[in-house]
Design a protein around this motif. Structure first.
Motif, PDB file in Angstrom:
ATOM      1  N   CYS A   7      -8.478   3.617  -9.015  1.00 60.90           N
ATOM      2  CA  CYS A   7      -9.526   4.391  -8.316  1.00 60.90           C
ATOM      3  C   CYS A   7      -8.987   5.760  -7.893  1.00 60.90           C
ATOM      4  CB  CYS A   7     -10.019   3.633  -7.088  1.00 60.90           C
ATOM      5  SG  CYS A   7     -11.140   2.287  -7.470  1.00 60.90           S
ATOM      6  N   THR A  18       2.048   1.817  -3.536  1.00 59.23           N
ATOM      7  CA  THR A  18       0.905   2.258  -4.345  1.00 59.23           C
ATOM      8  C   THR A  18       0.588   3.722  -4.071  1.00 59.23           C
ATOM      9  OG1 THR A  18      -0.008   0.020  -4.309  1.00 59.23           O
ATOM     10  CG2 THR A  18      -1.507   1.800  -4.924  1.00 59.23           C
ATOM     11  N   GLU A  19       0.558   4.110  -2.821  1.00 55.25           N
ATOM     12  CA  GLU A  19       0.235   5.492  -2.446  1.00 55.25           C
ATOM     13  C   GLU A  19       1.243   6.481  -3.040  1.00 55.25           C
ATOM     14  OE1 GLU A  19       0.452   8.070   1.628  1.00 55.25           O
ATOM     15  OE2 GLU A  19      -0.416   6.069   1.782  1.00 55.25           O
ATOM     16  N   PRO A  31       0.795  -1.231   0.000  1.00 56.21           N
ATOM     17  CA  PRO A  31       0.000   0.000   0.000  1.00 56.21           C
ATOM     18  C   PRO A  31       0.830   1.285   0.000  1.00 56.21           C
ATOM     19  CG  PRO A  31      -0.453  -1.336   1.974  1.00 56.21           C
ATOM     20  CD  PRO A  31       0.505  -2.097   1.137  1.00 56.21           C
ATOM     21  N   TYR A  50      -5.821  -6.206  -6.687  1.00 59.39           N
ATOM     22  CA  TYR A  50      -6.108  -5.187  -5.678  1.00 59.39           C
ATOM     23  C   TYR A  50      -5.268  -3.912  -5.810  1.00 59.39           C
ATOM     24  CZ  TYR A  50      -6.930  -2.948  -1.232  1.00 59.39           C
ATOM     25  OH  TYR A  50      -7.250  -2.031  -0.272  1.00 59.39           O
ATOM     26  N   SER A  51      -3.945  -4.021  -5.829  1.00 57.91           N
ATOM     27  CA  SER A  51      -3.093  -2.819  -5.858  1.00 57.91           C
ATOM     28  C   SER A  51      -3.295  -1.969  -7.110  1.00 57.91           C
ATOM     29  CB  SER A  51      -1.621  -3.202  -5.700  1.00 57.91           C
ATOM     30  OG  SER A  51      -1.388  -3.669  -4.391  1.00 57.91           O
ATOM     31  N   ILE A 100     -15.931  -4.541  -4.004  1.00 58.97           N
ATOM     32  CA  ILE A 100     -15.515  -4.263  -2.617  1.00 58.97           C
ATOM     33  C   ILE A 100     -16.351  -5.030  -1.627  1.00 58.97           C
ATOM     34  CG2 ILE A 100     -15.335  -2.483  -0.852  1.00 58.97           C
ATOM     35  CD1 ILE A 100     -14.488  -0.563  -3.010  1.00 58.97           C
ATOM     36  N   ARG A 108      -5.882  -1.812  -8.994  1.00 57.95           N
ATOM     37  CA  ARG A 108      -7.238  -1.261  -8.946  1.00 57.95           C
ATOM     38  C   ARG A 108      -7.326  -0.108  -7.954  1.00 57.95           C
ATOM     39  NH1 ARG A 108     -11.752  -5.826  -9.094  1.00 57.95           N
ATOM     40  NH2 ARG A 108     -12.419  -5.050 -11.112  1.00 57.95           N
ATOM     41  N   THR A 109      -6.608  -0.234  -6.854  1.00 58.00           N
ATOM     42  CA  THR A 109      -6.548   0.851  -5.875  1.00 58.00           C
ATOM     43  C   THR A 109      -5.959   2.095  -6.525  1.00 58.00           C
ATOM     44  OG1 THR A 109      -6.288  -0.734  -4.070  1.00 58.00           O
ATOM     45  CG2 THR A 109      -5.613   1.530  -3.629  1.00 58.00           C
TER      46      THR A 109
END
Length: 183
Positions: free
Chosen positions: A154, A112-113, A109, A147-148, A183, A150-151
């Motif tokens: 978004c 990704t951030e 995360p 997941y990553s 989700i 797609r995060t």
């Protein structure tokens, strides 16, 4: 004895080749602190290389270096977010999207951030005539990942959606709704 000779040889080579060689050597080092310092000094190497060599040599080299520890990848994402001027400005900013897209796929995360922050900065520099082809398409690909990615997709929707064509906006909205449903 052999390691000492190797260090002396590397030191002599580094003196001959200058700061560029030292940073490249640092990027390949097994010590994480040395790699982190080298990445933090990427702007130095990029400035010394010039835009053409950054595009054709440094970025491909960095693409090969994307298999590293999270801490290193976070710093790499931060540095790439500041690289628009080193690749030749906005007309070439899209070249930074490939390594950043790879970082957005990394399953951490924090990576990704930081990558989303870098992508936001880089995408702002991409001219309108290249935005759809490079930025919108990248977000569409990220939206179809796990997941990553797609995060990241978004988080990038507010950046990409307003500059996308009406057709792409519809497709982006569809992807967003699918991600929301998952989700």
């Amino acid at each position: 004895e052999g390691r000492r000779e190797l260090r002396v040889c590397c030191s002599l080579m580094a003196q001959e080749l200058g700061p560029v060689a030292i940073i490249i050597d640092g990027l390949k080092n097994t010590d994480i602190q040395i790699r982190l310092n080298a990445i933090r000094n990427l702007s130095t190497i990029a400035s010394a290389l010039g835009a053409d060599r950054v595009q054709h040599e440094l970025l491909p080299f960095l693409m090969d270096a994307l298999d590293d520890e999270e801490e290193v990848l976070v710093v790499l994402a931060e540095e790439l977010g500041k690289f628009v001027e080193f690749v030749g400005g906005g007309d070439f900013a899209h070249l930074l999207l490939e390594p950043l897209e790879s970082l957005a796929r990394f399953d951490d995360p924090t990576v990704t951030e930081k990558t989303v922050v870098a992508l936001t900065t880089v995408m702002a520099a991409v001219p309108d005539d290249k935005f759809e082809q490079h930025c919108v398409e990248m977000v569409k690909k990220l939206a179809q990942g796990d997941y990553s990615p797609r995060t990241a997709a978004c988080a990038l929707m507010p950046v990409v959606y307003p500059r996308a064509t009406p057709e792409s906006q519809e497709e982006l909205l569809k992807h967003f709704c699918e991600m929301f449903d998952d989700i």
